[in-house]
Design a protein around this motif. Sequence first.
Motif, PDB file in Angstrom:
ATOM      1  N   LEU A   1       0.840  -1.193   0.000  1.00 17.15           N
ATOM      2  CA  LEU A   1       0.000   0.000   0.000  1.00 17.15           C
ATOM      3  C   LEU A   1       0.880   1.250   0.000  1.00 17.15           C
ATOM      4  O   LEU A   1       2.110   1.160   0.141  1.00 17.15           O
ATOM      5  CB  LEU A   1      -0.900  -0.003   1.240  1.00 17.15           C
ATOM      6  CG  LEU A   1      -1.823  -1.207   1.402  1.00 17.15           C
ATOM      7  CD1 LEU A   1      -2.582  -1.100   2.728  1.00 17.15           C
ATOM      8  CD2 LEU A   1      -2.787  -1.328   0.233  1.00 17.15           C
ATOM      9  N   SER A   2       0.264   2.409  -0.139  1.00 17.55           N
ATOM     10  CA  SER A   2       1.019   3.665  -0.123  1.00 17.55           C
ATOM     11  C   SER A   2       1.789   3.832   1.181  1.00 17.55           C
ATOM     12  O   SER A   2       2.947   4.283   1.177  1.00 17.55           O
ATOM     13  CB  SER A   2       0.071   4.862  -0.330  1.00 17.55           C
ATOM     14  OG  SER A   2      -0.505   4.831  -1.609  1.00 17.55           O
ATOM     15  N   SER A   3       1.170   3.465   2.275  1.00 17.71           N
ATOM     16  CA  SER A   3       1.845   3.587   3.576  1.00 17.71           C
ATOM     17  C   SER A   3       3.068   2.677   3.647  1.00 17.71           C
ATOM     18  O   SER A   3       4.098   3.051   4.229  1.00 17.71           O
ATOM     19  CB  SER A   3       0.873   3.249   4.709  1.00 17.71           C
ATOM     20  OG  SER A   3       0.328   1.950   4.536  1.00 17.71           O
ATOM     21  N   ASP A   4       2.969   1.494   3.037  1.00 18.13           N
ATOM     22  CA  ASP A   4       4.106   0.574   3.012  1.00 18.13           C
ATOM     23  C   ASP A   4       5.264   1.157   2.216  1.00 18.13           C
ATOM     24  O   ASP A   4       6.431   1.042   2.618  1.00 18.13           O
ATOM     25  CB  ASP A   4       3.688  -0.769   2.414  1.00 18.13           C
ATOM     26  CG  ASP A   4       2.577  -1.444   3.206  1.00 18.13           C
ATOM     27  OD1 ASP A   4       2.586  -1.304   4.452  1.00 18.13           O
ATOM     28  OD2 ASP A   4       1.713  -2.081   2.587  1.00 18.13           O
ATOM     29  N   LYS A   5       4.961   1.777   1.116  1.00 21.50           N
ATOM     30  CA  LYS A   5       6.009   2.351   0.268  1.00 21.50           C
ATOM     31  C   LYS A   5       6.653   3.544   0.960  1.00 21.50           C
ATOM     32  O   LYS A   5       7.882   3.737   0.883  1.00 21.50           O
ATOM     33  CB  LYS A   5       5.423   2.753  -1.086  1.00 21.50           C
ATOM     34  CG  LYS A   5       4.874   1.589  -1.908  1.00 21.50           C
ATOM     35  CD  LYS A   5       4.374   2.085  -3.259  1.00 21.50           C
ATOM     36  CE  LYS A   5       3.770   0.957  -4.064  1.00 21.50           C
ATOM     37  NZ  LYS A   5       2.479   0.489  -3.526  1.00 21.50           N
ATOM     38  N   ASN A   6       5.845   4.367   1.617  1.00 22.91           N
ATOM     39  CA  ASN A   6       6.414   5.494   2.359  1.00 22.91           C
ATOM     40  C   ASN A   6       7.348   5.011   3.457  1.00 22.91           C
ATOM     41  O   ASN A   6       8.433   5.582   3.679  1.00 22.91           O
ATOM     42  CB  ASN A   6       5.276   6.332   2.965  1.00 22.91           C
ATOM     43  CG  ASN A   6       4.730   7.364   2.000  1.00 22.91           C
ATOM     44  OD1 ASN A   6       5.363   8.367   1.693  1.00 22.91           O
ATOM     45  ND2 ASN A   6       3.529   7.109   1.505  1.00 22.91           N
ATOM     46  N   GLU A   7       6.957   3.951   4.143  1.00 20.46           N
ATOM     47  CA  GLU A   7       7.783   3.397   5.204  1.00 20.46           C
ATOM     48  C   GLU A   7       9.064   2.801   4.637  1.00 20.46           C
ATOM     49  O   GLU A   7      10.151   2.950   5.234  1.00 20.46           O
ATOM     50  CB  GLU A   7       6.996   2.328   5.963  1.00 20.46           C
ATOM     51  CG  GLU A   7       7.754   1.760   7.163  1.00 20.46           C
ATOM     52  CD  GLU A   7       6.959   0.705   7.904  1.00 20.46           C
ATOM     53  OE1 GLU A   7       7.543   0.063   8.800  1.00 20.46           O
ATOM     54  OE2 GLU A   7       5.767   0.513   7.578  1.00 20.46           O
ATOM     55  N   LEU A   8       8.968   2.126   3.492  1.00 17.51           N
ATOM     56  CA  LEU A   8      10.156   1.547   2.855  1.00 17.51           C
ATOM     57  C   LEU A   8      11.167   2.636   2.507  1.00 17.51           C
ATOM     58  O   LEU A   8      12.373   2.478   2.743  1.00 17.51           O
ATOM     59  CB  LEU A   8       9.740   0.773   1.609  1.00 17.51           C
ATOM     60  CG  LEU A   8      10.832   0.037   0.827  1.00 17.51           C
ATOM     61  CD1 LEU A   8      10.287  -1.248   0.211  1.00 17.51           C
ATOM     62  CD2 LEU A   8      11.417   0.920  -0.276  1.00 17.51           C
ATOM     63  N   LEU A   9      10.693   3.733   1.914  1.00 15.52           N
ATOM     64  CA  LEU A   9      11.593   4.823   1.536  1.00 15.52           C
ATOM     65  C   LEU A   9      12.277   5.425   2.761  1.00 15.52           C
ATOM     66  O   LEU A   9      13.483   5.713   2.731  1.00 15.52           O
ATOM     67  CB  LEU A   9      10.809   5.915   0.795  1.00 15.52           C
ATOM     68  CG  LEU A   9      10.361   5.603  -0.637  1.00 15.52           C
ATOM     69  CD1 LEU A   9       9.493   6.727  -1.182  1.00 15.52           C
ATOM     70  CD2 LEU A   9      11.563   5.379  -1.550  1.00 15.52           C
ATOM     71  N   PHE A  10      11.527   5.594   3.838  1.00 16.67           N
ATOM     72  CA  PHE A  10      12.106   6.222   5.023  1.00 16.67           C
ATOM     73  C   PHE A  10      13.042   5.273   5.761  1.00 16.67           C
ATOM     74  O   PHE A  10      14.128   5.671   6.203  1.00 16.67           O
ATOM     75  CB  PHE A  10      10.982   6.682   5.959  1.00 16.67           C
ATOM     76  CG  PHE A  10      11.476   7.500   7.107  1.00 16.67           C
ATOM     77  CD1 PHE A  10      11.851   8.824   6.940  1.00 16.67           C
ATOM     78  CD2 PHE A  10      11.599   6.931   8.375  1.00 16.67           C
ATOM     79  CE1 PHE A  10      12.312   9.579   8.001  1.00 16.67           C
ATOM     80  CE2 PHE A  10      12.068   7.687   9.437  1.00 16.67           C
ATOM     81  CZ  PHE A  10      12.430   9.008   9.253  1.00 16.67           C
ATOM     82  N   ARG A  11      12.656   4.015   5.861  1.00 18.99           N
ATOM     83  CA  ARG A  11      13.444   3.052   6.637  1.00 18.99           C
ATOM     84  C   ARG A  11      14.715   2.634   5.913  1.00 18.99           C
ATOM     85  O   ARG A  11      15.802   2.569   6.513  1.00 18.99           O
ATOM     86  CB  ARG A  11      12.584   1.814   6.931  1.00 18.99           C
ATOM     87  CG  ARG A  11      13.297   0.785   7.839  1.00 18.99           C
ATOM     88  CD  ARG A  11      12.441  -0.443   8.066  1.00 18.99           C
ATOM     89  NE  ARG A  11      12.262  -1.208   6.845  1.00 18.99           N
ATOM     90  CZ  ARG A  11      11.101  -1.318   6.202  1.00 18.99           C
ATOM     91  NH1 ARG A  11      10.027  -0.686   6.661  1.00 18.99           N
ATOM     92  NH2 ARG A  11      11.011  -2.031   5.097  1.00 18.99           N
ATOM     93  N   GLU A  12      14.615   2.372   4.617  1.00 20.21           N
ATOM     94  CA  GLU A  12      15.759   1.827   3.895  1.00 20.21           C
ATOM     95  C   GLU A  12      16.589   2.872   3.156  1.00 20.21           C
ATOM     96  O   GLU A  12      17.752   2.629   2.838  1.00 20.21           O
ATOM     97  CB  GLU A  12      15.284   0.751   2.913  1.00 20.21           C
ATOM     98  CG  GLU A  12      14.580  -0.423   3.597  1.00 20.21           C
ATOM     99  CD  GLU A  12      14.345  -1.583   2.644  1.00 20.21           C
ATOM    100  OE1 GLU A  12      15.094  -1.687   1.646  1.00 20.21           O
ATOM    101  OE2 GLU A  12      13.415  -2.380   2.886  1.00 20.21           O
ATOM    102  N   PHE A  13      15.998   4.038   2.875  1.00 22.52           N
ATOM    103  CA  PHE A  13      16.736   5.038   2.098  1.00 22.52           C
ATOM    104  C   PHE A  13      16.733   6.416   2.761  1.00 22.52           C
ATOM    105  O   PHE A  13      17.257   7.372   2.181  1.00 22.52           O
ATOM    106  CB  PHE A  13      16.132   5.147   0.688  1.00 22.52           C
ATOM    107  CG  PHE A  13      16.085   3.838  -0.045  1.00 22.52           C
ATOM    108  CD1 PHE A  13      17.226   3.283  -0.602  1.00 22.52           C
ATOM    109  CD2 PHE A  13      14.888   3.137  -0.148  1.00 22.52           C
ATOM    110  CE1 PHE A  13      17.176   2.074  -1.274  1.00 22.52           C
ATOM    111  CE2 PHE A  13      14.825   1.926  -0.815  1.00 22.52           C
ATOM    112  CZ  PHE A  13      15.972   1.383  -1.375  1.00 22.52           C
ATOM    113  N   ASN A  14      16.147   6.512   3.950  1.00 26.78           N
ATOM    114  CA  ASN A  14      16.097   7.763   4.697  1.00 26.78           C
ATOM    115  C   ASN A  14      15.494   8.900   3.854  1.00 26.78           C
ATOM    116  O   ASN A  14      15.995  10.028   3.817  1.00 26.78           O
ATOM    117  CB  ASN A  14      17.499   8.160   5.173  1.00 26.78           C
ATOM    118  CG  ASN A  14      17.443   9.209   6.271  1.00 26.78           C
ATOM    119  OD1 ASN A  14      16.468   9.288   7.024  1.00 26.78           O
ATOM    120  ND2 ASN A  14      18.476  10.029   6.353  1.00 26.78           N
ATOM    121  N   ILE A  15      14.410   8.574   3.143  1.00 22.38           N
ATOM    122  CA  ILE A  15      13.734   9.542   2.272  1.00 22.38           C
ATOM    123  C   ILE A  15      12.325   9.783   2.797  1.00 22.38           C
ATOM    124  O   ILE A  15      11.550   8.843   2.985  1.00 22.38           O
ATOM    125  CB  ILE A  15      13.669   9.037   0.814  1.00 22.38           C
ATOM    126  CG1 ILE A  15      15.075   8.967   0.208  1.00 22.38           C
ATOM    127  CG2 ILE A  15      12.778   9.947  -0.022  1.00 22.38           C
ATOM    128  CD1 ILE A  15      15.093   8.395  -1.195  1.00 22.38           C
TER     129      ILE A  15
END
Length: 351
Positions: free
Chosen positions: A265-279
């Motif tokens: 979901l969108s929330s999953d993608k936002n979390e992935l960007l922040f957790r793995e790429f600090n974005i």
Amino acid sequence: MWKLGRAYLTDVLRGQLLCGLTPVPLQFCTRHITCTLRHLSTYKHGASPWGKAVYLKNDYLRKVSSLINFLRCAHLHITPTMAKSKFEYVKSFEADDSCLPNTWIVVRVDGKNFHRFSDSHNFIKPNDDRSLGLMTKAAQSVMEEFKGDITLAYGQSDEYSFVFRKHTTTYSRRSSKLMTNIASLFASSFVFYWPRYFHSLQLQYPPSFDGRVIVYPSEQNLRDYLSWRQADCHINNLYNTCFWKLIQEHDLTPAQSQEKLKGTLSSDKNELLFREFNINYNNLPEIHRKGTVLIMKKEDVASERHRSGPGSSPKDRRKQSSRLHILQLHCDIIGSQFWQEHPEILSDTKR
């Protein structure tokens, strides 16, 4: 005789148009009746071809002229001097593609197979600002050509939508004319301005854009359409940002990246960007997240003029004038704030 002749021609005209037949026989009948009337008009007293005494007054020539004008209004050519007039019946096969009146006309152009085009020209992934700038420049060329008739344009990725005024009469609202003119001008502008954005990078092959025309009867329908396109921009950009980050920084293959994002979901993608790429996705450029909005705005321009007279020295005065210019925005158009700040977009007043 006049009434009989006009009724006869009207019946023949209707029959031929309904049957799709060539108008040549009608032209022949028209010339025959016209010549007959002109011949009879030379007599003051005499016998008509129908065996009745006829007193022809001077207004017969006016009636003949009226008859000829009547036929011309029916799009028939009765003068034998036009070499190709007998072939003009083929125009009746053209479809009437005029857009519904009192509706908003939207023309959208999309790049054809731009996945291959972007790979062939080594576009930067997930967003190439050179390409986005070039797309906007092409859209501005279209708006300049239709200045005052296109009230708004919205673009993202490889597409642009152009919104015409609700009561525009451009090309008699013919969808084929509007679509082909915009698509061809957009494509030619894209090629023309390519060196300005890509410099020494040569085009490997000509790009192409398809077009479509949609009409919307209400302001809410139009706003929902533009909201749909902006929501699509957000969804695609969020996915592509995650997809290419996984490939570029985690060395995943395209298939592995796609599999990792499957079902998220969108929330999953936002979390992935922040957790793995600090974005933080909300800190990414708005042009990538919200697309580009182009609107026509009036700009006041101050010009100087000199006034001089007997016994007075020249004096500078300011004269205000206005001109249209294209304003580029990267903002939210789903909410109400944008529409409240720019009510002229939906006012349908030609600027």
